[in-house]
Design an enzyme around this catalytic site. Structure first.
Site, mmCIF file in Angstrom:
data_model
loop_
_atom_site.group_PDB
_atom_site.id
_atom_site.type_symbol
_atom_site.label_atom_id
_atom_site.label_comp_id
_atom_site.label_asym_id
_atom_site.label_seq_id
_atom_site.Cartn_x
_atom_site.Cartn_y
_atom_site.Cartn_z
ATOM 1 N N SER A 1 37.480 36.266 32.701
ATOM 2 C CA SER A 1 38.649 36.574 31.918
ATOM 3 C C SER A 1 39.059 35.681 30.613
ATOM 4 C CB SER A 1 39.640 36.684 33.086
ATOM 5 O OG SER A 1 39.418 37.760 33.752
HETATM 6 N N1 SAH Z 1 38.507 37.363 37.683
HETATM 7 C C1 SAH Z 1 37.027 37.392 37.323
HETATM 8 C C2 SAH Z 1 36.749 38.151 36.281
HETATM 9 C C3 SAH Z 1 36.551 39.483 36.741
HETATM 10 S S1 SAH Z 1 35.531 40.747 35.863
HETATM 11 C C4 SAH Z 1 36.850 35.652 36.734
HETATM 12 O O1 SAH Z 1 37.778 34.923 36.453
HETATM 13 O O2 SAH Z 1 35.838 35.358 36.493
HETATM 14 C C5 SAH Z 1 35.805 41.867 37.152
HETATM 15 C C6 SAH Z 1 35.090 41.752 38.324
HETATM 16 O O3 SAH Z 1 35.243 42.772 39.362
HETATM 17 C C7 SAH Z 1 33.589 41.877 38.051
HETATM 18 O O4 SAH Z 1 32.855 40.812 38.621
HETATM 19 C C8 SAH Z 1 33.137 42.989 38.960
HETATM 20 O O5 SAH Z 1 31.845 43.090 39.622
HETATM 21 C C9 SAH Z 1 34.240 43.190 39.887
HETATM 22 N N2 SAH Z 1 34.534 44.440 40.362
HETATM 23 C C10 SAH Z 1 34.652 45.723 39.779
HETATM 24 N N3 SAH Z 1 35.017 46.772 40.673
HETATM 25 C C11 SAH Z 1 34.866 45.987 41.758
HETATM 26 C C12 SAH Z 1 35.503 46.677 43.114
HETATM 27 N N4 SAH Z 1 35.557 48.013 43.357
HETATM 28 N N5 SAH Z 1 35.333 45.764 44.379
HETATM 29 C C13 SAH Z 1 35.321 44.455 43.857
HETATM 30 N N6 SAH Z 1 35.087 43.979 42.825
HETATM 31 C C14 SAH Z 1 34.918 44.783 41.710
#
Ligand code: SAH
Length: 215
Positions: free
Chosen positions: A62
């Protein structure tokens, strides 16, 4: 001329302040978490730019301003138990861990979950547990949570997450279409229901149903 690492990080903090982040504890947390350690080595040069960047499995780390903003909106206290959906690189979880008692974070890609847990352990963030699984179901055996942060976009907040929020607790999530602009939305759980506030426009990768089949 290239900036020294110290200058780059000082500018990073100044930019966050200039964009309106005023909570000193949040700024300190962002100062203390080395974002470059959550990125592939070849991206170290841009680690402190205020932008989302690609990580493994087609996902993103992010944008620092959005991390700071979401954290500030959650009004974290040191005794809080926090749930994060979407571990990704583990960067946001590390920032949360500086401000909370305990962080549980769920990631649907096992590769990302395992890498993030190992990285958080190596860096000494000891109060974070990474779970590989379906985030929309939350983590019932660790509930209730004082704060919940969703870092992937959906049309609505999964109901299990509201169920796992303590009364008086707050959740923040990007709500809106997967390919368009979403809005950060803050939900406060009350004795009788919930209050909602729509905050700033953002862009997050989609919340995908189900645990990833591979990787
Ligand atoms: N917070 C993270 C960025 C998140 S990107 C950081 O600081 O790096 C969003 C993430 O959510 C991705 O890695 C994706 O694989 C995950 N994601 C998407 N849908 C999801 C779900 N249903 N359950 C768990 N993780 C999920």
């Amino acid at each position: 001329m290239q900036d020294s690492p110290d200058n780059t990080r000082m500018r990073f903090l100044l930019d966050l302040r200039r964009r309106g982040i005023g909570d000193q504890a949040v700024l300190r947390a962002l100062e203390e978490v080395p974002r470059d350690a959550f990125l592939p080595a070849e991206m170290a040069a841009v680690a402190y730019a205020d932008q989302a960047l690609p990580i493994d499995c087609g996902q993103t780390i992010s944008q620092p301003f959005v991390v700071a903003y979401m954290t500030e909106q959650l009004a974290m206290r040191p005794h809080h138990r926090v749930l994060e959906i979407g571990t990704g690189s583990g960067y946001q979880a590390a920032v949360l861990s500086r401000l909370a008692h305990r962080v549980v974070t769920i990631e649907r890609y096992r590769t990302l979950a395992d890498t993030a847990q190992a990285r958080l352990n190596d860096l000494g963030f000891q109060n974070v547990e990474v779970i590989a699984g379906e985030g929309a179901q939350g983590a019932g055996d660790h509930a209730p949570f004082d704060r919940i942060r969703v870092t992937a976009a959906a049309d609505t907040v999964p109901s299990a997450l509201i169920d796992q929020l303590a009364v008086g607790g707050m959740l923040i999530a990007p709500l809106g279409p997967p390919d368009g602009v979403q809005h950060l939305t803050k939900v406060t759980k009350t004795e009788t229901g919930e209050q909602r506030a729509t905050l700033i426009p953002v862009r997050f990768v989609p919340l995908v149903a189900g645990k990833a089949q591979h990787l």
